[in-house]
Motif scaffolding. Structure first.
Motif, PDB file in Angstrom:
ATOM      1  N   GLU A 123      17.978   2.720  18.350  1.00  0.00           N
ATOM      2  CA  GLU A 123      17.449   1.493  17.751  1.00  0.00           C
ATOM      3  C   GLU A 123      15.976   1.290  18.099  1.00  0.00           C
ATOM      4  N   TYR A 161      15.784  -5.316  19.899  1.00  0.00           N
ATOM      5  CA  TYR A 161      16.613  -4.424  19.081  1.00  0.00           C
ATOM      6  C   TYR A 161      17.794  -3.863  19.869  1.00  0.00           C
ATOM      7  N   VAL A 165      21.691  -4.530  18.499  1.00  0.00           N
ATOM      8  CA  VAL A 165      22.657  -3.504  18.091  1.00  0.00           C
ATOM      9  C   VAL A 165      23.857  -3.462  19.023  1.00  0.00           C
ATOM     10  N   ASP A 178      22.482   1.753  13.257  1.00  0.00           N
ATOM     11  CA  ASP A 178      21.479   0.839  13.791  1.00  0.00           C
ATOM     12  C   ASP A 178      21.101  -0.257  12.800  1.00  0.00           C
TER      13      ASP A 178
END
Length: 325
Positions: A123, A161, A165, A178
């Motif tokens: 990610e 991020y 995720v 992702d």
């Protein structure tokens, strides 16, 4: 049990907030990323808080600017009294920049345990160039609590991020790609925003990267911050000027806050400040959401659209001195 407890708390908050607002005069009712550094061992790595993107501004036509104000949007609110002490363009849409990370952290704690261990992965490839970073790397194992430190202090888009995720996969499938995981997390962000009655907001990324479909308002940020302050772990983190962290995978790092209100060596230091988050992009300008505790009362300040980084602190401290000093 914790998730159920949080859900009940937030629902109670929503009802209480609405009741307070309905009992106030209608004129008081809110309707509806700057230099940072990460210290690794003895090495100082500097990044610039930035979430710029080449899309159209997420703003509505503004009211005529008051020449006495350096900001485009502002609000100052007393939590215990439920009173908006000052507001200016508080319901106008604005680009959130890294202020969106307040929601990212709040949603993460809502759906995950602070001690959950997440693995940093691919990610990171989704993080835009010139982003502010907390300098985590693929393969590292880090607790949610520590990731939130990296998210909120040095304003790490990489942490945003990784949180997004991993929380999404926890709720769906470990095999979720992702992009789909980030999309799912953004849906959680918007659902939560609706739950706490953020009436003029929409989020498309966990880091607040500029996007024409991503926006919020000063009045909505007041509601969000009041909710965030109710989470013990998050309230503790946002009050820190810096923190030394040891990852579950063995690495260590010291993260320093971008919020100069918390830095005793800064001319902008405010002894009553307990957070919360800086934000800056080309569209958003320089922004600051702050919280203060004084004489048994908690105050939340939102200042957005300031031309300079220093200006956001100056305007915030002026509001504090005028309405809580």
């Amino acid at each position: 049990m914790k998730r159920i407890f949080l859900a009940v708390c937030f629902l109670i908050f929503s009802v209480m907030f609405l009741c307070v607002q309905l009992n106030k005069n209608s004129s008081d009712i809110p309707s509806s990323t700057d230099p940072s550094s990460a210290l690794i061992g003895s090495t100082v790595a500097q990044t610039e808080e930035s979430t710029e993107a080449p899309s159209e501004p997420a703003t509505e036509p503004e009211a005529e600017n008051n020449p006495n104000y350096k900001f485009k949007n502002a609000a100052f609110y007393c939590v215990e009294n439920g009173e908006m002490l000052f507001s200016y363009n508080e319901n106008a849409k604005l680009a959130p920049a890294s202020l969106a990370k307040i929601l990212t952290a709040t949603v993460a704690y809502y759906y995950s345990d602070p001690n959950d261990v997440f693995t940093v992965g691919s990610e990171l490839d989704m993080v835009a160039p010139h982003s502010s970073l907390c300098l985590i790397s693929k393969g590292q194992k880090i607790t949610l609590n520590d990731l939130v430190v990296g998210l909120m202090l040095p304003s790490g888009n990489d942490a945003a991020y990784t949180i997004a995720v991993n929380v999404a996969r926890k709720l769906t499938s470990e095999d979720l790609p992702d992009k789909e995981a980030v999309k799912f997390f953004c849906q959680l962000m918007n659902s939560f925003a609706e739950l706490i009655e953020m009436e003029n907001s929409n989020f498309t990324s966990p880091d607040g990267w500029d996007d024409k479909n991503q926006y919020t308002s000063a009045s909505d940020l007041i509601k969000l911050t009041q909710c965030a302050l109710g989470i013990e772990e998050l309230r503790s983190i946002i009050s820190l000027n810096q923190k030394y962290v040891v990852f579950k995978s063995g690495q260590n790092i010291t993260w320093k806050s971008t919020n100069k209100l918390l830095d005793k060596s800064s001319k902008h230091y405010n002894e009553y400040a307990i957070g919360v988050k800086t934000g800056s992009t080309k569209k958003a300008g320089n922004c600051l959401v702050s919280a203060f505790e004084k004489d048994g009362l908690t105050y939340i300040s939102v200042v957005c659209g300031v031309e300079t980084s220093d200006g956001r602190y100056e305007e915030t401290n002026k509001l504090f001195d005028s309405y809580a000093g």
